[in-house]
Design an enzyme around this catalytic site. Sequence first.
Site, mmCIF file in Angstrom:
data_model
loop_
_atom_site.group_PDB
_atom_site.id
_atom_site.type_symbol
_atom_site.label_atom_id
_atom_site.label_comp_id
_atom_site.label_asym_id
_atom_site.label_seq_id
_atom_site.Cartn_x
_atom_site.Cartn_y
_atom_site.Cartn_z
ATOM 1 N N ASP A 1 0.861 -1.563 0.044
ATOM 2 C CA ASP A 1 -0.042 0.180 0.057
ATOM 3 C C ASP A 1 0.911 1.106 0.175
ATOM 4 O OD1 ASP A 1 0.951 -0.485 2.565
ATOM 5 O OD2 ASP A 1 -1.132 -1.172 3.276
ATOM 6 N N HIS B 1 -7.316 -5.005 10.308
ATOM 7 C CA HIS B 1 -7.241 -4.974 8.693
ATOM 8 C C HIS B 1 -5.750 -5.524 8.470
ATOM 9 C CE1 HIS B 1 -4.969 -0.682 9.485
ATOM 10 N NE2 HIS B 1 -3.764 -1.673 9.423
ATOM 11 N N GLU C 1 -9.797 -1.945 5.226
ATOM 12 C CA GLU C 1 -10.449 -1.591 6.502
ATOM 13 C C GLU C 1 -11.670 -2.604 6.858
ATOM 14 O OE1 GLU C 1 -8.632 -0.219 8.754
ATOM 15 O OE2 GLU C 1 -8.295 1.908 8.093
ATOM 16 N N ASP D 1 -7.793 -2.719 14.244
ATOM 17 C CA ASP D 1 -9.026 -2.995 14.104
ATOM 18 C C ASP D 1 -9.214 -4.144 12.829
ATOM 19 O OD1 ASP D 1 -8.064 -2.220 11.510
ATOM 20 O OD2 ASP D 1 -9.367 -0.656 11.229
HETATM 21 C C1 F6R Z 1 1.266 -1.722 6.146
HETATM 22 C C2 F6R Z 1 0.080 -2.247 5.946
HETATM 23 C C3 F6R Z 1 -0.650 -1.953 7.405
HETATM 24 C C4 F6R Z 1 0.165 -2.382 8.529
HETATM 25 C C5 F6R Z 1 -0.675 -2.404 9.946
HETATM 26 C C6 F6R Z 1 -0.047 -2.739 11.252
HETATM 27 O O1 F6R Z 1 1.763 -1.796 4.786
HETATM 28 O O2 F6R Z 1 -0.562 -2.479 5.246
HETATM 29 O O3 F6R Z 1 -1.808 -3.273 7.438
HETATM 30 O O4 F6R Z 1 0.687 -3.712 8.513
HETATM 31 O O5 F6R Z 1 -1.395 -1.039 9.984
HETATM 32 O O6 F6R Z 1 1.142 -1.601 11.622
HETATM 33 P P1 F6R Z 1 2.180 -1.665 12.608
HETATM 34 O O7 F6R Z 1 2.962 -2.619 12.009
HETATM 35 O O8 F6R Z 1 2.610 -0.229 12.263
HETATM 36 O O9 F6R Z 1 1.414 -1.753 13.779
#
Ligand code: F6R
Length: 261
Positions: free
Chosen positions: A67, A138, A143, A136
């Site tokens: 992403d 995701h 989301e 959440d």
């Molecule tokens: C990042 C992504 C997100 C993160 C998630 C956890 O490329 O796609 O799904 O993996 O938000 O983020 P952290 O590791 O910062 O807790």
Amino acid sequence: MEIIITPNPETAGRLAAGYLASLVKRNSRAVLGLATGSTPLPVYRELVRLHKEDGLDFSQATSFNLDEYVGLAADHPASYHAFMQENLFSQVNFQPGHNHLPDGQATDIPAHCEAYEDAIRQAGGIDVQILGIGTDGHIGFNEPISSLASRTRIKTLTAQTRQDNARFFSSPEDVPQHVITMGIGTIMDARSIVLLASGEGKAEAIAAMVEGPVTANVPASVLQMHPVVKVIIDEAAAGQLRRREYYRHVFEHKPEWQRWA
Ligand code: F6R
């Protein structure tokens, strides 16, 4: 799913990096699906170490990131382009042009998303996709209530995710509202998946993903439908798993996993 509970995030990172490294050694043209955020940092540190000390060679490999924030230029310090450059790409030997991320400044976003899907297909599909998980539930930036069949597209972040990611920006209002993310269908097409999580803040999402029903309300729960998923988490993130002693038992009796240590 295989659940691997490790004492700390560094051990989790080493295990995941070992898995990626063995794949790249077996198939020098491996296609890696990469993630950003805090969770994969120990994986990238270990991959850099393996490259520098053991000669792990990425020269034929390709990568696709999950992403990118809409509106951020590749050289914006909080962009995922910049994150990957700093934490991995500048320190190992991928060939120029072999690292792909969605373009946050694409003018025709639907066309760009389609081209991203095409590029993944042209590369032969993703061999292993690294994932973190949002508080959440995701994966990527899919989301809650994202279609479980979704492909790469633009998504609107939840207030919770924007707050969780505010630490990477100078002020919380600077976190973009929109992202381009691989879809859940795109992620599910990867031949194998390694999801990492650490800390108590992820315990509820991990329990819902592993032991709850498959539901678009917890996008990560769809991974129950994927045949090759390794979930590598620390003790804190495993804190709400009801069957964690069983998962530990299974892992401890699997000799092939010991090779990763
Ligand atoms: C990042 C992504 C997100 C993160 C998630 C956890 O490329 O796609 O799904 O993996 O938000 O983020 P952290 O590791 O910062 O807790």
